[in-house]
Enzyme design. Sequence first.
Site, PDB file in Angstrom:
ATOM      1  N   GLU A 338      23.743  31.429  44.248  1.00 17.67           N
ATOM      2  CA  GLU A 338      22.985  30.285  43.717  1.00 17.67           C
ATOM      3  C   GLU A 338      21.807  29.942  44.613  1.00 17.67           C
ATOM      4  OE1 GLU A 338      21.735  26.081  43.343  1.00 17.67           O
ATOM      5  OE2 GLU A 338      22.639  27.040  45.065  1.00 17.67           O
ATOM      6  N   GLU A 339      22.099  29.829  45.916  1.00 24.28           N
ATOM      7  CA  GLU A 339      21.095  29.292  46.841  1.00 24.28           C
ATOM      8  C   GLU A 339      19.785  30.081  46.847  1.00 24.28           C
ATOM      9  OE1 GLU A 339      21.200  26.560  48.080  1.00 24.28           O
ATOM     10  OE2 GLU A 339      23.259  25.964  48.514  1.00 24.28           O
ATOM     11  N   HIS A 435      21.756  22.192  53.680  1.00 25.19           N
ATOM     12  CA  HIS A 435      21.077  23.404  54.171  1.00 25.19           C
ATOM     13  C   HIS A 435      20.826  23.395  55.682  1.00 25.19           C
ATOM     14  CE1 HIS A 435      19.280  24.316  49.891  1.00 25.19           C
ATOM     15  NE2 HIS A 435      20.592  24.205  49.884  1.00 25.19           N
TER      16      HIS A 435
END
Length: 477
Positions: A338-339, A435
């Site tokens: 996803e990231e 993050h």
Amino acid sequence: MRILSNAGVTWRPCLPYRKSMTKSLIAGLLLATAAPVFAQASPAHIASLREAALKDDIAYEIVEGLTTEVGPRLAGTEAEARAREWAVRKLTAMGFANVRVETFDMPVWVRGEEKAWITAPFPQPLAVTALGNSGATPAEGIEAELIGFNSVDELAAAPDEAVRGKIVFIDHNMPRAQDGIGYGYFGRPRREGPTIASKKGAAAIVIRSIGTDHHRNPHTGVMTFADGAAPIPAGALSVPDAEQVQRILKRGKRVRLRLVLTPRNIGTRQSGNVIAEVPGRDRSAPPILVSGHLDSWDLGTGAIDDAAGVAIAATAAKRIMDAGQPLRTIRIVWFGAEEVGLFGGLDYRARHGKEPHYALVESDFGAGRVWRVDSRLGKEREAEAKALQQALAPLGIAPGALDKAEGSDISPLLADGLPGVSLAQDGTFYFDVHHTPDDTLDKVDPQDLRQNVAAWTTMLAVLSGGIEAEPKRLKRR
Ligand SMILES: [Zn+2]
């Protein structure tokens, strides 16, 4: 495309035909028009499932296990492959059916060395990290004049000659917000800054981290060079370091920055979505998809992003499974990659996007309490959406929009018009650790996580079409 209200209803040929024919016809007509009729667990059953989930720590055990036994799991790397193996073992042990991995290929970018120093007029080191897909400096780094901008728009308006050959710095003023509203607008320096700087001939770019904390942890995150812009080194400074740079720039002297960023593209590697199911009594009814993403950034152990999400989705499904058999299949998807660009969500859409889904739901906004429910189930399912609001209210969850649903990996399918639900989490402090190396287990509050599981269990109890403790299917010969 809109999913019809009766898409999940199948006519049972085994029903006594003559006796119920008239009733069936009337019911059929009602469903074909705008019938607010839908099957769900009884209010008492929903309440007992909701209350029981508040005493359960299975979700916390999943977050603890994944972050401890796998740790950081950058998409496409060996660590993410270990996470998939861990996930298959876990979901199998939890008792789910049809546990499988759907693999796909993707380009992989890995971090290298990352350092930055102001070399003039006030020499000192800065805390920096590379943004995903950043270009690289030579091993010894580059040194150039630093030019500062308060926003992406200011950079865009600057003449190319002012930027060429320099290192660009972009600031912003992202505020804390319960719904994380600032991430879209104030995230532009990360998403758009590198492309604009590259096209103007900048040597590199550093942005103020897209974060709301004041720790010396820079926030990474993905960006892509668009419109043919050549990759340049692109980093994020921690918020205190960005403010330091602003103070230095304001003194009006020429500022020089030395930057070492040596990430690499290592070519095509495999990632995958891990899928498991609670099979419904009616196998022809479209499934409810509950999800989160298994990959994380490499700096932390991805506890809030997104071990919490995969744990919440799977635990709620398990609570329904343990209570009996739902009418509709519950499909758990732990998305990969996803990231770094929604590769898992796009692969799922490519394989399953043409299949009807009863509802899509994703948890990917940390582990804060759910405070609002939005849904987009369609006008013809408004009664169901309102029943969902009512069932969630005892958990302190306010009714939100009836025409809105979101979720990162499910966004391609939502864009296609499939129905969805959003259980909005309190994101006031989410972007403090998002993050960063600080995304670790200790940031997850077990009480808040329980409330999430209770909300998701309640949602599934309402949407899954009624749960039977002793499923009829098992009695058949
Ligand atoms: Zn995430």
